[in-house]
Design a protein around this motif. Structure first.
Motif, mmCIF file in Angstrom:
data_model
loop_
_atom_site.group_PDB
_atom_site.id
_atom_site.type_symbol
_atom_site.label_atom_id
_atom_site.label_comp_id
_atom_site.label_asym_id
_atom_site.label_seq_id
_atom_site.Cartn_x
_atom_site.Cartn_y
_atom_site.Cartn_z
ATOM 1 N N PHE A 185 91.253 59.871 51.215
ATOM 2 C CA PHE A 185 92.296 60.891 51.376
ATOM 3 C C PHE A 185 92.879 61.256 50.019
ATOM 4 N N ASN A 186 93.208 60.236 49.206
ATOM 5 C CA ASN A 186 93.759 60.506 47.877
ATOM 6 C C ASN A 186 92.814 61.372 47.046
ATOM 7 N N LEU A 224 98.796 58.404 47.504
ATOM 8 C CA LEU A 224 99.458 57.363 48.276
ATOM 9 C C LEU A 224 99.110 55.993 47.730
ATOM 10 N N ALA A 225 100.086 55.068 47.793
ATOM 11 C CA ALA A 225 99.852 53.669 47.472
ATOM 12 C C ALA A 225 99.933 52.856 48.758
ATOM 13 N N LEU A 226 99.447 51.620 48.681
ATOM 14 C CA LEU A 226 99.352 50.803 49.886
ATOM 15 C C LEU A 226 99.449 49.333 49.501
ATOM 16 N N ARG A 260 104.367 59.929 57.476
ATOM 17 C CA ARG A 260 103.564 61.075 57.912
ATOM 18 C C ARG A 260 102.270 61.176 57.103
ATOM 19 N N HIS A 261 102.376 60.965 55.797
ATOM 20 C CA HIS A 261 101.175 61.021 54.954
ATOM 21 C C HIS A 261 100.203 59.889 55.298
ATOM 22 N N LEU A 262 100.717 58.707 55.617
ATOM 23 C CA LEU A 262 99.827 57.604 55.979
ATOM 24 C C LEU A 262 99.033 57.929 57.234
ATOM 25 N N GLY A 280 94.788 58.509 57.999
ATOM 26 C CA GLY A 280 93.989 57.765 58.958
ATOM 27 C C GLY A 280 94.579 56.480 59.475
ATOM 28 N N LEU A 281 95.792 56.116 59.065
ATOM 29 C CA LEU A 281 96.396 54.877 59.535
ATOM 30 C C LEU A 281 97.149 55.108 60.847
#
Length: 314
Positions: A148-149, A158-160, A80-82, A86-87
């Protein structure tokens, strides 16, 4: 804000039958045959006969149902956060089922996407201009997560994992969109506190050797996914593993030119250093897992739950 497709429905009884008859070392000869689509650090991805158009990521790292359900809830929160960042994610769902080897298994289910649309395949089939256009789109999405972070820290961060195999250039619906698929390791921090228990990342390593990975590699591996610069360098360095070193320079130049978040340009020497370090970490990790598989199967005479890849060209 990007969108996540409507959730999939999961036939839990079918998954329970599949898991009961699964041969983890030879999934293609299981009671319900399965074809390997790919491998993660703590998981494997199947296409299961009788369930077309769906990919199943199998995570046999849990001892109890509540433990697996807690992880599934964290996965959905991360997803949900991703999307808020914007993903665009494919349709997905989760299911927890008993394992024939003891414990429970979490299945993360996603809409199956065409092989040729994945970034690590796309770079071998497309011309250079189209490859660089894909890179521009990916970097814009990565930049968006860090933007966003910047608006949410310190409460949320968030990490990616930006490597090429985690991005898909959609030729279906939505057309031309770039989807992000690596949602199964929910790396995010709330008020500076990591939400994922890092020990989960070590569950597939031999117990006697986990202290080595914990002491020398675990913090480095987790922290790099919170660094925009490391995530982008990892994306570039991934071209070595995918046998396209000829793209290192043009991709680096494209990222340096178009990224809105990089504070300093990336130099090819930094990519080389990163790749050498990364190759050591994951080569060692896989070697430990293969050792554990041999000990489990031939010395301890017990079922080994994890499915490991064959030789990897790095």
């Amino acid at each position: 804000m990007a969108l996540m497709e409507h959730d999939l429905s999961v036939d839990r009884e079918f998954l329970e039958r599949f898991e009961t008859g699964l041969d983890p070392q030879h999934p293609e000869t299981s009671r319900i045959p399965a074809r390997i689509l790919g491998y993660g650090e703590i998981s494997s991805i199947f296409a299961i006969e009788g369930m077309p158009a769906v990919a199943f990521k199998r995570m046999p790292i849990f001892s109890t149902v509540p433990e697996a359900e807690s992880y599934a809830a964290m996965f959905h929160t991360y997803s949900r956060h991703l999307t808020e960042a914007g993903l665009t994610l494919p349709a997905q769902a989760t299911a927890v089922v008993p394992s024939a080897g003891g414990g429970v298994v979490l299945y993360i289910v996603q809409r199956q996407l065409p092989d040729q649309d994945f970034g690590h395949h796309f770079i071998h089939a497309a011309d250079r201009d189209d490859v660089l256009l894909l890179i521009r789109d990916i970097v814009a999405l990565i930049d968006g997560v860090w933007a966003f972070n910047a608006t949410r820290k310190p409460h949320l961060e968030l990490a990616l994992d930006g490597q090429l195999s985690n991005w898909v250039r959609s030729t279906q619906d939505p057309p031309r969109a770039v989807l992000y698929i690596d949602t199964s390791t929910p790396l995010f921090r709330i008020d500076g506190r990591e939400q994922l228990d890092p020990e989960k990342l070590l569950k597939s390593a031999p117990g006697a050797l986990r202290w080595i990975l914990r002491r020398f590699f675990l913090a480095d591996v987790m922290n790099r996914y919170y660094s925009h610069r490391d995530v982008v360098i990892d994306l570039i360095a991934n071209l070595y593993k995918e046998q396209r070193p000829d793209l290192i320079v043009p991709v680096t130049e494209t990222i340096n030119h178009y990224s809105t978040v990089l504070d300093q340009p990336i130099q090819p020497e930094a990519v080389d250093r990163y790749y050498r370090s990364d190759r050591i970490i994951w080569t060692l990790f896989l070697a430990f897992r293969r050792m554990d598989r041999w000990l489990s199967r031939y010395l301890l005479r017990r079922r080994y739950e994890f499915i490991l890849p064959g030789p990897i060209k790095r």
